[in-house]
Structures are given as C-alpha cells and as structure tokens.
Design a protein around this motif. Structure first.
Motif, PDB file in Angstrom:
ATOM      1  N   ASP A 105       0.824  -1.205   0.000  1.00  0.00           N
ATOM      2  CA  ASP A 105       0.000   0.000   0.000  1.00  0.00           C
ATOM      3  C   ASP A 105       0.863   1.263   0.000  1.00  0.00           C
ATOM      4  O   ASP A 105       0.318   2.379  -0.105  1.00  0.00           O
ATOM      5  CB  ASP A 105      -0.924   0.026   1.218  1.00  0.00           C
ATOM      6  N   THR A 106       2.159   1.108   0.113  1.00  0.00           N
ATOM      7  CA  THR A 106       3.060   2.258   0.097  1.00  0.00           C
ATOM      8  C   THR A 106       2.988   2.963  -1.252  1.00  0.00           C
ATOM      9  O   THR A 106       3.249   2.351  -2.296  1.00  0.00           O
ATOM     10  CB  THR A 106       4.502   1.809   0.363  1.00  0.00           C
ATOM     11  N   ASP A 107       2.611   4.221  -1.230  1.00  0.00           N
ATOM     12  CA  ASP A 107       2.429   5.008  -2.448  1.00  0.00           C
ATOM     13  C   ASP A 107       2.167   6.456  -2.051  1.00  0.00           C
ATOM     14  O   ASP A 107       1.982   6.762  -0.869  1.00  0.00           O
ATOM     15  CB  ASP A 107       1.218   4.517  -3.262  1.00  0.00           C
ATOM     16  N   VAL A 108       2.109   7.323  -3.047  1.00  0.00           N
ATOM     17  CA  VAL A 108       1.565   8.660  -2.855  1.00  0.00           C
ATOM     18  C   VAL A 108       0.067   8.590  -3.181  1.00  0.00           C
ATOM     19  O   VAL A 108      -0.310   8.077  -4.240  1.00  0.00           O
ATOM     20  CB  VAL A 108       2.251   9.703  -3.757  1.00  0.00           C
ATOM     21  N   TYR A 109      -0.736   9.079  -2.263  1.00  0.00           N
ATOM     22  CA  TYR A 109      -2.190   9.031  -2.421  1.00  0.00           C
ATOM     23  C   TYR A 109      -2.705  10.415  -2.821  1.00  0.00           C
ATOM     24  O   TYR A 109      -2.370  11.416  -2.178  1.00  0.00           O
ATOM     25  CB  TYR A 109      -2.845   8.560  -1.129  1.00  0.00           C
ATOM     26  N   PHE A 110      -3.523  10.425  -3.865  1.00  0.00           N
ATOM     27  CA  PHE A 110      -4.053  11.664  -4.417  1.00  0.00           C
ATOM     28  C   PHE A 110      -5.570  11.697  -4.295  1.00  0.00           C
ATOM     29  O   PHE A 110      -6.244  10.697  -4.538  1.00  0.00           O
ATOM     30  CB  PHE A 110      -3.689  11.793  -5.898  1.00  0.00           C
ATOM     31  N   CYS A 111      -6.072  12.864  -3.974  1.00  0.00           N
ATOM     32  CA  CYS A 111      -7.506  13.099  -3.943  1.00  0.00           C
ATOM     33  C   CYS A 111      -7.927  13.684  -5.287  1.00  0.00           C
ATOM     34  O   CYS A 111      -7.215  14.509  -5.860  1.00  0.00           O
ATOM     35  CB  CYS A 111      -7.821  14.068  -2.812  1.00  0.00           C
ATOM     36  N   ASN A 112      -9.082  13.255  -5.780  1.00  0.00           N
ATOM     37  CA  ASN A 112      -9.614  13.755  -7.047  1.00  0.00           C
ATOM     38  C   ASN A 112     -11.079  14.101  -6.886  1.00  0.00           C
ATOM     39  O   ASN A 112     -11.836  13.354  -6.282  1.00  0.00           O
ATOM     40  CB  ASN A 112      -9.458  12.691  -8.131  1.00  0.00           C
ATOM     41  N   GLY A 113     -11.453  15.240  -7.440  1.00  0.00           N
ATOM     42  CA  GLY A 113     -12.848  15.652  -7.481  1.00  0.00           C
ATOM     43  C   GLY A 113     -13.262  15.882  -8.924  1.00  0.00           C
ATOM     44  O   GLY A 113     -12.521  16.509  -9.683  1.00  0.00           O
ATOM     45  N   ARG A 114     -14.413  15.345  -9.309  1.00  0.00           N
ATOM     46  CA  ARG A 114     -14.843  15.479 -10.701  1.00  0.00           C
ATOM     47  C   ARG A 114     -16.308  15.857 -10.766  1.00  0.00           C
ATOM     48  O   ARG A 114     -17.147  15.297 -10.045  1.00  0.00           O
ATOM     49  CB  ARG A 114     -14.608  14.175 -11.460  1.00  0.00           C
ATOM     50  N   PHE A 115     -16.591  16.818 -11.644  1.00  0.00           N
ATOM     51  CA  PHE A 115     -17.961  17.232 -11.909  1.00  0.00           C
ATOM     52  C   PHE A 115     -18.063  17.499 -13.395  1.00  0.00           C
ATOM     53  O   PHE A 115     -17.530  18.507 -13.878  1.00  0.00           O
ATOM     54  CB  PHE A 115     -18.326  18.485 -11.097  1.00  0.00           C
ATOM     55  N   TYR A 116     -18.664  16.603 -14.125  1.00  0.00           N
ATOM     56  CA  TYR A 116     -18.729  16.645 -15.583  1.00  0.00           C
ATOM     57  C   TYR A 116     -17.325  16.831 -16.142  1.00  0.00           C
ATOM     58  O   TYR A 116     -16.453  16.014 -15.896  1.00  0.00           O
ATOM     59  CB  TYR A 116     -19.695  17.738 -16.047  1.00  0.00           C
ATOM     60  N   ALA A 117     -17.051  17.884 -16.879  1.00  0.00           N
ATOM     61  CA  ALA A 117     -15.733  18.058 -17.498  1.00  0.00           C
ATOM     62  C   ALA A 117     -14.706  18.674 -16.548  1.00  0.00           C
ATOM     63  O   ALA A 117     -13.526  18.758 -16.878  1.00  0.00           O
ATOM     64  CB  ALA A 117     -15.859  18.933 -18.741  1.00  0.00           C
ATOM     65  N   ARG A 118     -15.145  19.074 -15.378  1.00  0.00           N
ATOM     66  CA  ARG A 118     -14.225  19.688 -14.416  1.00  0.00           C
ATOM     67  C   ARG A 118     -13.582  18.595 -13.577  1.00  0.00           C
ATOM     68  O   ARG A 118     -14.270  17.740 -13.004  1.00  0.00           O
ATOM     69  CB  ARG A 118     -14.967  20.681 -13.538  1.00  0.00           C
ATOM     70  N   ASN A 119     -12.265  18.655 -13.499  1.00  0.00           N
ATOM     71  CA  ASN A 119     -11.500  17.590 -12.855  1.00  0.00           C
ATOM     72  C   ASN A 119     -10.406  18.231 -12.008  1.00  0.00           C
ATOM     73  O   ASN A 119      -9.582  18.991 -12.521  1.00  0.00           O
ATOM     74  CB  ASN A 119     -10.880  16.700 -13.937  1.00  0.00           C
ATOM     75  N   PHE A 120     -10.403  17.945 -10.718  1.00  0.00           N
ATOM     76  CA  PHE A 120      -9.458  18.579  -9.801  1.00  0.00           C
ATOM     77  C   PHE A 120      -8.630  17.535  -9.080  1.00  0.00           C
ATOM     78  O   PHE A 120      -9.138  16.481  -8.709  1.00  0.00           O
ATOM     79  CB  PHE A 120     -10.219  19.421  -8.765  1.00  0.00           C
ATOM     80  N   TRP A 121      -7.356  17.880  -8.857  1.00  0.00           N
ATOM     81  CA  TRP A 121      -6.429  16.983  -8.159  1.00  0.00           C
ATOM     82  C   TRP A 121      -5.760  17.709  -7.000  1.00  0.00           C
ATOM     83  O   TRP A 121      -5.432  18.893  -7.095  1.00  0.00           O
ATOM     84  CB  TRP A 121      -5.335  16.503  -9.109  1.00  0.00           C
TER      85      TRP A 121
END
Length: 115
Positions: A89-105
């Motif tokens: 499980d060792t890794d860098v963990y990223f949060c993502n938010g998506r709303f239709y074409a909008r994509n945030f990291w």
C-alpha cells in the motif's frame, strides 16, 4: 478557484491504520464524484476508491474489506480510512474531485508502510 488538499499520510507499520483527509475549497462539493488514487515510482496512477454524490461507493479489489471511503458534505471533506495496511500500500495518495468536465487533483500525501 477549486483546491484539494490532502492530509493524514505518514509512516506506519504493517497491520496499522491511517486516515487520509481531502479538504476542498470552492463551491459545489456535494455534487462532485470524489475519488482517491495512488501512484508509486514508475507505476501508473490507479483508482483506489470513489464515492458519488449520492453515496455510491466503489473500491479496487486490492483494498476491499480494508479501506473505507466517506465524505462529509457539510465540511467539504472526503476521507479514506485505511486499515490492515500492507507494504504494497506504500504510495503517494491523491484526492480527485470530478464534476462533468471539471477535474481537480490534490498534490498528494505519502503513505509508507513498513513490513
């Protein structure tokens, strides 16, 4: 301007637990699909878990039964509770938010599990 900020990563021994948080700024959080991804050196970013605006949840097979994703729309925050952690499980963990074409990291938070 939407920003996602992860926290809660760190160093833990195998079998231990960590809780990641993803705090979102901006409006509309409750309408976003929120996901956690992870990526290690030389590896592709992989989906770990996702939670829809209506609470539909999906997990990667590798974390089922060990990880739990949740969200608190009143706090604009998503969470990833990680139990029974393994060295893989060792890794860098990223949060993502998506709303239709909008994509945030977010920028990611390091999780290191020692065996």
């Amino acid at each position: 301007q939407v920003q996602l900020v992860e926290s809660g990563g760190g160093f833990v021994q195998a079998g231990g637990s960590l809780r990641l948080s993803c705090a979102a700024s901006g409006s509309g959080f409750r309408s976003w699909l929120m996901s956690w991804y992870r990526q290690g050196p030389g590896k592709q970013r992989e989906l770990v878990a996702s939670i829809s605006p209506t609470g539909i949840i999906d997990y990667a097979d590798s974390v089922k039964g060990r990880f739990t994703i949740s969200r608190d729309n009143a706090k604009n925050t998503a969470y990833l509770q990680m139990n029974s952690l393994k060295s893989e499980d060792t890794d860098v963990y990223f949060c993502n938010g998506r709303f239709y074409a909008r994509n945030f990291w977010g920028r990611g938070t390091q999780v290191t599990v020692s065996s």
